[in-house]
Design a protein around this motif. Structure first.
Motif, mmCIF file in Angstrom:
data_model
loop_
_atom_site.group_PDB
_atom_site.id
_atom_site.type_symbol
_atom_site.label_atom_id
_atom_site.label_comp_id
_atom_site.label_asym_id
_atom_site.label_seq_id
_atom_site.Cartn_x
_atom_site.Cartn_y
_atom_site.Cartn_z
ATOM 1 N N TRP A 8 0.819 -1.215 0.000
ATOM 2 C CA TRP A 8 0.000 0.000 0.000
ATOM 3 C C TRP A 8 0.853 1.266 0.000
ATOM 4 C CZ3 TRP A 8 -0.120 -3.720 3.849
ATOM 5 C CH2 TRP A 8 0.712 -3.467 4.946
ATOM 6 N N VAL A 13 -5.602 1.386 -0.227
ATOM 7 C CA VAL A 13 -6.861 0.839 -0.724
ATOM 8 C C VAL A 13 -7.974 1.866 -0.491
ATOM 9 C CG1 VAL A 13 -8.570 -1.001 -0.481
ATOM 10 C CG2 VAL A 13 -6.122 -1.517 -0.250
ATOM 11 N N VAL A 15 -11.502 2.708 0.158
ATOM 12 C CA VAL A 15 -12.624 1.957 0.740
ATOM 13 C C VAL A 15 -13.856 2.846 0.842
ATOM 14 C CG1 VAL A 15 -13.409 0.545 2.677
ATOM 15 C CG2 VAL A 15 -10.966 0.620 2.096
ATOM 16 N N LEU A 32 -10.407 3.157 9.052
ATOM 17 C CA LEU A 32 -10.078 3.132 7.626
ATOM 18 C C LEU A 32 -9.446 4.438 7.180
ATOM 19 C CD1 LEU A 32 -13.307 1.357 6.348
ATOM 20 C CD2 LEU A 32 -10.998 0.386 6.391
ATOM 21 N N THR A 38 -5.092 2.125 4.076
ATOM 22 C CA THR A 38 -6.398 2.370 3.481
ATOM 23 C C THR A 38 -6.716 3.859 3.503
ATOM 24 O OG1 THR A 38 -7.499 2.056 5.614
ATOM 25 C CG2 THR A 38 -7.314 0.117 4.175
ATOM 26 N N ARG A 264 -6.722 -3.463 9.686
ATOM 27 C CA ARG A 264 -6.545 -2.612 8.496
ATOM 28 C C ARG A 264 -5.408 -3.128 7.618
ATOM 29 N NH1 ARG A 264 -5.905 2.240 11.030
ATOM 30 N NH2 ARG A 264 -3.667 1.893 11.118
ATOM 31 N N ALA A 268 -5.785 -4.640 3.780
ATOM 32 C CA ALA A 268 -5.063 -4.030 2.656
ATOM 33 C C ALA A 268 -4.144 -5.036 1.982
ATOM 34 C CB ALA A 268 -4.271 -2.820 3.135
#
Length: 297
Positions: A8, A13, A15, A32, A38, A264, A268
Motif C-alpha cells: 500500500w 486501498v 474503501v 479506515l 487504506t 486494516r 489491505a
C-alpha cells in the motif's frame, strides 16, 4: 538487500463505507481513514445527514446512493444490520469490489450463503470483522492452542449493551446474543479446540444462552453468551483444560485499540495480494451454519 515495499506504500486501498451508525463512526470510518494502508473514499447511508456527519471529519465523499458509492471505491466496508449487508454485499461483489464484512454475514443461513457464493463467484477478497482475531494476544493464544491437547473448554462473552444505549439496536434486540456474540466465541472455540461437530443450546438468546459444542477430536466445550447482564465491562474468556495446566485467554486487560491497525493492514494486504485471510466469507458461512444448527437443530 532492500525489502520489498509494503503493497500500500504508493496506493492505499480506497474503501467505501456503507452505514453511518455508532459502530460505523466509532470503528470503521475512523480506522479506515487513519491509514496508511487504506483511505476512506466515500460513505453512503440511507440517512444522508448521518452519512455526511460520518464522512466530514475525513473529507470523504458522500454518495447519493449505493451505486455512486461503488463508483468511488475499490473495496467496500459494511457497518449495517445483517439483512442489509446480505442484500448489498453480493451487488458489490458483482461489481468486483473487495469486501470488509461484519458478522454475522446475514440474518439467516440462506442469506449468509448468498454472500459467500457471490464472493466465490466473482473472485473478490473478503474479510470478517471478528475483532478479537486481530489482537496480538488472541493470535498468541491460538498459536499456543495448536499444541495444547484440550479435553474440555469453557468460555463466556458477556456484556450489558442490550440493556440500553446506542448499541441496543433492532436486530440485536430481536436475535439477542446468539447472532451478535455467538460468531466471536464459536470462532475462538473452533480455532482453539478443533472443528465443531455438533452444537446445542439452552436458554434465551435475548437473556442468557448456554452452548455446548462437541468437537471432532472428542473434546467438549461450553459457551455462555449474554448481552443483557450488568457487568462493569465486557467479559470475554476462554479456558482450555487438559493433562497440563489450563491455557487461558482473557480480554480483561487488553486494549482493543491494538486490534484496528492489524485489521486494516490484513485487509489491505489481502486486497493488494488477492489472497484473503482465514477469516473470510467462507469462515463466516461456516460460523453461520453452526448458529443455524442451534436454531433449527
Amino acid at each position: 538487500m532492500t525489502a520489498d515495499p509494503a503493497p500500500w506504500t504508493d496506493r492505499p486501498v480506497e474503501v467505501g463505507l456503507v452505514g453511518a451508525g455508532p459502530w460505523a463512526r466509532a470503528m470503521h470510518a475512523r480506522v479506515l481513514a487513519a491509514g496508511p494502508e487504506t483511505r476512506l473514499a466515500a460513505v453512503w447511508a440511507r440517512r444522508t445527514e448521518a452519512a455526511r456527519e460520518t464522512a466530514a471529519p475525513y473529507g470523504a465523499h458522500v454518495a447519493a446512493d449505493f451505486e455512486e458509492l461503488l463508483d468511488h471505491c475499490e473495496a467496500v466496508a459494511f457497518a449495517v444490520p445483517p439483512a442489509v449487508q446480505a442484500e448489498l454485499a453480493p451487488l458489490a461483489a458483482k461489481r468486483g469490489k473487495d469486501l470488509l464484512l461484519e458478522k454475522p454475514l446475514g440474518p439467516d443461513l440462506a442469506a449468509a450463503r448468498r454472500v459467500a457464493d457471490a464472493v466465490a463467484e466473482h473472485g473478490v477478497v473478503s474479510q470478517l470483522v471478528l475483532t478479537k482475531r486481530y489482537h496480538p494476544a488472541t493470535r498468541a493464544f491460538l498459536e499456543a492452542a495448536r499444541s495444547f491437547e484440550a479435553v474440555g473448554a469453557r468460555s463466556c462473552y458477556l456484556h450489558g449493551a442490550f440493556l440500553g444505549g446506542e448499541f441496543a439496536t433492532g436486530w440485536r434486540l430481536e436475535h439477542g446474543a446468539l447472532l451478535d456474540l455467538g460468531p466471536h466465541l464459536l470462532d475462538l472455540l473452533d480455532a482453539a479446540v478443533g472443528p465443531v461437530a455438533a452444537v446445542r443450546a439452552t436458554g434465551d438468546p435475548r437473556r442468557w444462552v448456554e452452548l455446548t459444542c462437541e468437537h471432532e477430536n472428542g473434546a467438549v466445550s461450553q459457551a455462555s453468551l449474554s448481552g443483557s447482564v450488568a457487568v462493569p465491562r465486557a467479559l470475554t474468556r476462554v479456558e482450555l483444560f487438559g493433562a497440563g495446566r489450563p491455557l487461558v485467554y482473557d480480554t480483561a486487560g487488553l486494549d482493543h485499540e491494538e486490534c484496528w491497525p492489524v485489521l486494516r493492514r490484513d485487509f489491505a494486504t489481502a486486497v493488494r495480494s488477492g489472497k484473503p485471510t482465514q477469516v473470510d466469507a467462507g469462515r463466516g458461512l461456516y460460523l453461520q451454519s453452526l448458529l443455524d444448527r442451534v436454531v433449527h437443530g
